[in-house]
Write a protein that holds these residues in place. Structure first.
Motif, short mmCIF file in Angstrom:
data_model
loop_
_atom_site.label_atom_id
_atom_site.label_comp_id
_atom_site.label_asym_id
_atom_site.label_seq_id
_atom_site.Cartn_x
_atom_site.Cartn_y
_atom_site.Cartn_z
N LEU A 7 45.93 30.16 40.46
CA LEU A 7 46.42 30.91 41.60
C LEU A 7 45.39 31.96 42.01
O LEU A 7 44.85 32.66 41.17
N ILE A 8 45.13 32.07 43.28
CA ILE A 8 44.26 33.11 43.80
C ILE A 8 45.14 34.09 44.57
O ILE A 8 45.65 33.77 45.64
N THR A 173 51.67 37.97 41.01
CA THR A 173 50.50 38.19 41.86
C THR A 173 50.80 39.17 42.99
O THR A 173 49.87 39.77 43.55
N LEU A 174 52.07 39.33 43.34
CA LEU A 174 52.41 40.28 44.40
C LEU A 174 52.16 41.73 43.95
O LEU A 174 51.91 42.61 44.77
N LEU A 175 52.25 41.97 42.64
CA LEU A 175 52.00 43.31 42.12
C LEU A 175 50.52 43.55 41.85
O LEU A 175 50.11 44.68 41.63
N HIS A 176 49.73 42.49 41.83
CA HIS A 176 48.31 42.60 41.53
C HIS A 176 47.50 42.84 42.79
O HIS A 176 47.89 42.44 43.89
N SER A 177 46.35 43.44 42.62
CA SER A 177 45.43 43.67 43.73
C SER A 177 44.05 43.24 43.31
O SER A 177 43.71 43.27 42.12
N VAL A 416 40.37 35.22 39.30
CA VAL A 416 39.53 36.33 39.75
C VAL A 416 40.06 37.63 39.15
O VAL A 416 41.24 37.75 38.83
N PRO A 417 39.19 38.65 38.98
CA PRO A 417 39.65 39.93 38.44
C PRO A 417 40.74 40.55 39.32
O PRO A 417 40.62 40.55 40.55
N VAL A 418 41.77 41.07 38.70
CA VAL A 418 42.86 41.71 39.43
C VAL A 418 43.23 43.02 38.75
O VAL A 418 42.92 43.23 37.57
N TYR A 419 43.91 43.87 39.51
CA TYR A 419 44.22 45.22 39.05
C TYR A 419 45.70 45.52 39.26
O TYR A 419 46.36 44.94 40.14
N SER A 445 45.80 30.59 32.05
CA SER A 445 44.38 30.91 32.20
C SER A 445 44.24 32.19 33.02
O SER A 445 44.91 32.36 34.04
N HIS A 446 43.39 33.09 32.55
CA HIS A 446 43.19 34.37 33.24
C HIS A 446 41.71 34.71 33.26
O HIS A 446 41.12 35.02 32.22
#
Length: 488
Positions: A7-8, A173-177, A416-419, A445-446
């Motif tokens: 997922l991206i 993913t909605l909470l990630h940036s 991809v890196p997320v925050y 996978s991360h």
């Protein structure tokens, strides 16, 4: 389960509010209804999905709260509780909690020094074993601070009736940036208004929904019967072979694995223990390819190799163990959220000491299972099963799941890196539910790393640290297989 596309996550400013339909169904499906109700009769069937994220530092608390508040505006399901229709006549209806309190669902705690990741993982395990308050939306999140190395842990627990593993990743993913900086101009909308839905209201709404669904079900039934009758006339021998083939496939899907479970793993209980493994995606892929298989084949073969070592260490070797595997039935057209998977069972080859041979054995089994015509049998039977008395359904399901010593799942993650509220997410370990089985292993996978969460029933796995050592040794052996082949 499988080597699906990762997922991206979208950037927060790129979110299209009109396109978000996560958990859009107003009522639970028949399958989800069964999961929701069974644990009332059998606590062993509690089915929380737990995601544990390791952060490089503690996130800004106010930003974290704001991110959850924003997500509850974008995804109304976050604010919804399940309301049972009167007398359980129909499926539960999702309704906006009139007393929604974000402070109840999102909390923070600081560990006393000294504290490391294992201490945090124990707290995650305790959170996972606490039953949900079913009068509220069935999810909880906890920020764990105070680790000696400056890192923090963020854990989210959701009920399986809300979503399967992939749907859970979609929601996360909605909470990630994709950037650490605050995004003040991201799109927003007003939160869903509270609803005071009674059990009678839920019954009336579900009855209306059932009436709306009935014509479509009848149309599909008539169309299927018509197609079958036409085929029987035009191609009688081919149709008979297809019917017989489906019947045989159904028998294989429904029939439990031929072998009984391991004598070492026979007991079941409510205790849970969390362990983690990690390996690079390229390394595990190389191991699978070295034996003519995939990353998933190498992953399952690694788990079986660990169980072989565990049994040998305790002086009780076994030929195989009965195991289960969810296979995703999602298509590109399916909305986010919900549960769309099929479950398969088979005898996992444990005795094979050669990792390459074990990978090939696993691949042959899995490829055969993916081609089963009756793979969707449980989904087709769900309308009947969900109408059984809860006690009957729970005991039937428990009799099936306790026959499994291992379940293994593989979910596509984020490449991809997320925050999260300014903190970088270094690892994301998933812990799938273990309703009745001895062990549940889940891989996500991360950013190029396979993060594997192992959820153990402590009544079955009485020496969890030994099993984790055996699994690590099996993983090291699998990685060495890939490295040796690449070096040739």
């Amino acid at each position: 389960m499988g080597d699906g596309d990762p997922l991206i996550p979208p950037s927060a400013v790129d979110v299209d509010l009109s396109a978000i339909a996560w958990g859009a169904d107003r009522t639970m499906s028949d399958f989800e209804t069964g999961m929701w109700r069974m644990e009332e009769a059998q606590p062993q069937l509690r089915s929380p999905i737990v995601a544990v994220e390791v952060l490089d530092h503690a996130p800004d608390w106010d930003r974290l709260v704001e991110a959850h508040e924003w997500a509850s505006h974008i995804v109304p399901r976050i604010r919804m509780r399940a309301v049972e229709p009167a007398l359980h006549l129909g499926n539960p209806v999702w309704s906006v909690d009139p007393e929604f309190d974000l402070g109840y669902h999102l909390r923070r705690v600081r560990l006393p020094a000294p504290a490391d990741f294992d201490h945090a993982l124990r707290m995650c395990r305790h959170l996972a074993t606490e039953p949900f308050d079913k009068a509220r939306p069935p999810w909880n999140a906890l920020l764990i601070e105070g680790l000696d190395d400056g890192r923090a842990v963020y854990v989210v627990k959701t009920h399986h009736s809300i979503t399967d593993g992939l749907g859970g990743i979609q929601m996360m993913t909605l909470l990630h940036s994709r950037r650490p900086d605050h995004t003040p101009d991201k799109p927003d909308r007003r939160p869903a208004p509270p609803e005071h839905l009674s059990t009678v209201d839920a019954f009336n709404e579900e009855a209306l929904n059932e009436l709306k669904r009935t014509p479509g079900r009848l149309a599909r039934l008539v169309r299927g019967a018509t197609d079958l009758a036409t085929s029987a006339i035009v191609r009688p021998f081919d149709t008979a072979a297809e019917v017989l083939g489906y019947a045989n496939s159904l028998r294989r899907i429904v029939t439990p694995p031929a072998r009984e479970g391991s004598p070492l793993l026979r007991t079941r209980g409510l205790g849970r223990w969390f362990g983690v493994l990690e390996v690079g995606v390229p390394e595990l892929k190389a191991a699978g390819h070295a034996a003519g298989g995939s990353l998933n084949d190498a992953y399952v073969a690694t788990l079986l190799g660990g169980f072989r070592r565990y049994h040998e260490e305790l002086g009780r070797p076994v030929e195989s163990i009965p195991m289960g595997m969810p296979i995703s039935m999602r298509t590109d057209s399916d909305p986010s959220g919900g549960n769309r998977f099929a479950a398969v069972r088979f005898n996992g080859p444990v005795a094979e000491p050669d990792p390459a041979a074990r990978v090939r054995q696993v691949r042959k089994i899995v490829l055969g299972l993916r081609e089963e015509p009756a793979l969707d049998a449980l989904d087709l039977a769900a309308p009947v099963l969900s109408r059984l008395p809860t006690y009957v359904l729970a005991n039937w399901y428990l009799s099936q799941s306790t026959g499994l010593d291992l379940q293994a799942s593989n979910v596509a993650g984020v490449p991809v890196p997320v925050y999260l509220a300014g903190a970088k997410i270094e690892r994301m370990f998933p812990f799938g539910p273990a309703p009745g089985c001895a062990a549940m292993a889940t891989l996500v996978s991360h950013v190029g790393v396979c993060c594997i969460g192992i959820n153990l029933d402590t009544a079955a796995i009485t020496k969890p640290t030994l099993l984790m050592r055996c699994l690590q040794e099996s993983l090291d052996e699998m990685v060495a297989l890939g490295a040796a082949t690449e070096g040739v």
